[in-house]
Motif scaffolding. Structure first.
Motif, short mmCIF file in Angstrom:
data_model
loop_
_atom_site.label_atom_id
_atom_site.label_comp_id
_atom_site.label_asym_id
_atom_site.label_seq_id
_atom_site.Cartn_x
_atom_site.Cartn_y
_atom_site.Cartn_z
N PHE A 74 0.84 -1.20 0.00
CA PHE A 74 0.00 0.00 0.00
C PHE A 74 0.87 1.25 0.00
O PHE A 74 1.96 1.27 0.59
CB PHE A 74 -0.90 0.05 1.24
N ASP A 75 0.39 2.29 -0.63
CA ASP A 75 1.00 3.61 -0.57
C ASP A 75 0.35 4.36 0.59
O ASP A 75 -0.88 4.54 0.62
CB ASP A 75 0.77 4.36 -1.88
N ILE A 76 1.15 4.79 1.57
CA ILE A 76 0.60 5.48 2.74
C ILE A 76 1.12 6.92 2.82
O ILE A 76 1.22 7.49 3.91
CB ILE A 76 0.93 4.73 4.04
N SER A 77 1.41 7.50 1.67
CA SER A 77 1.83 8.90 1.69
C SER A 77 0.72 9.79 2.26
O SER A 77 1.00 10.82 2.88
CB SER A 77 2.22 9.37 0.29
N ASP A 78 -0.53 9.38 2.07
CA ASP A 78 -1.67 10.01 2.72
C ASP A 78 -2.19 9.01 3.75
O ASP A 78 -2.86 8.04 3.39
CB ASP A 78 -2.76 10.35 1.70
N LYS A 79 -1.88 9.25 5.02
CA LYS A 79 -2.23 8.28 6.06
C LYS A 79 -3.73 8.09 6.20
O LYS A 79 -4.20 7.04 6.64
CB LYS A 79 -1.64 8.73 7.41
N ASN B 276 -5.80 8.00 3.75
CA ASN B 276 -6.33 7.30 2.58
C ASN B 276 -5.28 6.38 1.96
O ASN B 276 -4.74 6.65 0.88
CB ASN B 276 -6.82 8.30 1.53
N PRO B 277 -4.92 5.28 2.65
CA PRO B 277 -3.96 4.33 2.09
C PRO B 277 -4.46 3.80 0.75
O PRO B 277 -5.65 3.56 0.56
CB PRO B 277 -3.90 3.22 3.14
N ARG B 278 -3.52 3.61 -0.18
CA ARG B 278 -3.87 3.19 -1.53
C ARG B 278 -3.17 1.88 -1.87
O ARG B 278 -1.95 1.78 -1.79
CB ARG B 278 -3.48 4.29 -2.52
N TYR B 279 -3.94 0.88 -2.24
CA TYR B 279 -3.42 -0.44 -2.58
C TYR B 279 -2.75 -0.36 -3.95
O TYR B 279 -3.38 -0.01 -4.95
CB TYR B 279 -4.59 -1.43 -2.59
N VAL B 280 -1.42 -0.69 -4.02
CA VAL B 280 -0.69 -0.47 -5.27
C VAL B 280 -0.07 -1.72 -5.88
O VAL B 280 0.28 -1.72 -7.06
CB VAL B 280 0.42 0.59 -5.08
N ALA B 281 0.11 -2.79 -5.11
CA ALA B 281 0.78 -3.96 -5.69
C ALA B 281 0.49 -5.22 -4.88
O ALA B 281 0.15 -5.14 -3.69
CB ALA B 281 2.29 -3.74 -5.75
#
Length: 501
Positions: free
Chosen positions: A177-182, A184-189
């Protein structure tokens, strides 16, 4: 349920197991964890009945003050229970923890939760992400969050459903997950790995993050989990392009001929000991290019100078007192390793007189020699000195160092045995110096619960309780107070930092 007030109490050690309960436990241990899959979420979570005599003894121990009352909080005088945050949107078992800056990341079998711990007395929920897939072992590095899936799923999405491992289309492995925005974590791989990912360990570099994936228990009937499964999966994740995460190798740690590889053969050769079919957990110490693996029937020490090709330096077994090598922790000077034995898979009552002080315990090993000539030498066992009721699952589990120069101090979870702070500066004479625990969840059945992980981070102890939620503890003791001066930007306990660099 509302917790009762905290209080300090001197606990007696004389609580034993009733005869009938001892017989049940003996049968469990004789069968050994070789036939079970350790960690409680991997088995039925239904409460297990105990004998009437065991029930009566548990109730008598509570009445006598030898055990806290049901759901009651007890702790040593040098620990303060600051707060408890109950589970919310995610109903599954709470699991591991990771930390970054002012945030704590809490795994749950149904996903993960992010807390703002700027004020440790009043953590605030920042996000809750629904993404089922036990155990959801969790870690973070920079803007990336990693999540382990070790239950067979219909696909790699967060909307997947359970599906038999005998079906080729089933999926298990690592999620990123990308957690650059805590908020709104974003599932990336996602990367599928052989036998899934029970736990994982990060080896972070500037451009990439390597992930060591631990998994085990292969079967000829599982298309994606075939024996021999005698190594670990290595994933490479580019920080700037995590969507390109990919498997880069499967180094064999236990070479050997035959269908089961070269690890501990387990029963009947070694009764009550797990057959090694992979690793349960690995801890790396990047500053020393070292790693320690807890691999079912074996403990190993290996070099990670080349992170894609780890090299085993030494290997040890304890076929007398260790049933399942569960996890490992280095001391800060890399001269010792603490291995844990998860006797009974985390679902049994093993903190009692019947089992004794040397099983379901920590094993302390000194590292003697240097480089490829390093050897693990056994020095002693540590187990909490407070006997638990036969309705409480209790065994050594996840913990971390408390960074004090010149001392070897550790905080550790023991499921319903609670949280223990102990000193292993003298490897042969470890001792407890603080504790926190709750009374049994029930007095008539063995019900799984308690602290899954207990870690020290920037002056406080954080515990993720399987059932009760997120606890924050403050430890005030002259022996541990110097640790408050050590501040970290990030902590994944399986990627041990050099606290004093």
């Amino acid at each position: 349920m509302t917790l009762l007030h905290s209080f300090a109490r001197t606990r007696a050690r004389r609580l034993g197991a009733a005869t009938a309960a001892a017989g049940l436990l003996a049968a469990l241990l004789a069968a050994g964890p070789a036939s079970a899959t350790p960690d409680p979420g991997d088995r039925s979570t239904a409460p297990r009945g105990i004998s009437k005599s065991a029930q009566a003894q548990a109730e008598a121990a509570i009445a006598a003050g030898e055990t806290p009352g049901q759901d009651e909080v007890a702790h040593s005088a040098n620990i303060e229970h600051l707060t408890n945050i109950p589970k919310d949107a995610l109903p599954g078992f709470n699991s591991d923890l990771a930390f970054q800056g002012r945030y704590a990341f809490a795994g749950n079998y149904d996903g993960f939760r992010i807390f703002d711990i700027s004020d440790p007395k009043a953590p605030k929920t920042v996000a809750q992400v629904l993404c089922p897939g036990s155990q959801n072992d969790i870690s973070v590095s920079g803007n990336l969050l990693f999540l382990s899936t070790d239950s067979s799923r219909s696909d790699n999405s967060c909307a997947s459903t359970t599906q038999p491992a005998t079906e080729k289309s089933s999926w298990e492995g690592m999620k990123v997950f990308d957690i650059s925005d805590k908020r709104n974590p974003r599932y990336v791989a996602a990367v599928e790995t052989a036998c899934g990912s029970h736990t994982h360990t990060l080896v972070p570099e500037k451009k990439n993050v390597y992930v060591y994936v631990s998994s085990y228990s292969p079967s000829a009937s599982f298309p994606d989990c075939q024996p021999p499964h005698d190594g670990i999966s290595v994933i490479k994740v580019p920080r700037k392009a995590p969507q390109k995460a990919a498997l880069v190798g499967f180094p064999v740690l236990f070479p050997g001929e035959g269908p089961d590889g070269g690890g501990n053969p387990g029963a009947p050769t070694n009764p009550g000991v797990s057959k090694t079919t992979g690793c349960h957990d690995i801890t790396v110490l990047p500053a020393k290019d070292l790693a320690a693996g807890a691999c079912m029937g074996d403990g190993i020490l290996f070099s990670i100078k080349d992170p894609e090709r780890p090299k085993v330096v030494d290997r040890v077994q304890d076929n007398v007192n260790f049933a399942f090598w569960h996890s490992a922790t280095f001391n800060q000077t890399a001269k010792k390793v603490v291995f844990t034995d998860e006797l009974g898979g985390g679902g049994a009552a093993t903190c009692n007189a019947t089992v004794g002080p040397n099983r379901g315990a920590d094993g302390i090993y000194d590292i003697v020699g240097k480089g490829d000539r390093s050897r693990l030498v056994f020095r002693g066992y540590y187990k909490i000195p407070r006997h638990q009721a036969d309705t409480e699952n209790c065994v050594a589990h996840n913990g971390s160092l408390i960074p004090v120069k010149g001392k070897d101090l550790m905080v550790q979870a023991w499921y319903q045995g609670g949280v223990s702070v102990w000193d292993f500066t003298d490897s042969t004479r470890p001792k407890e110096i603080a504790y926190f625990e709750r009374g049994p969840l029930t007095t008539d059945t063995l019900t799984v619960g308690g602290s899954w992980s207990a870690y020290y981070y920037n002056g406080y102890i954080y515990s993720n309780d399987i059932v009760k939620g997120f606890d924050v503890l403050k430890l005030s003791d002259r022996r541990t107070d110097p640790a408050r001066r050590v501040r970290l930007d990030e902590l994944n306990t399986q990627t041990q930092p050099d606290y004093f660099d």
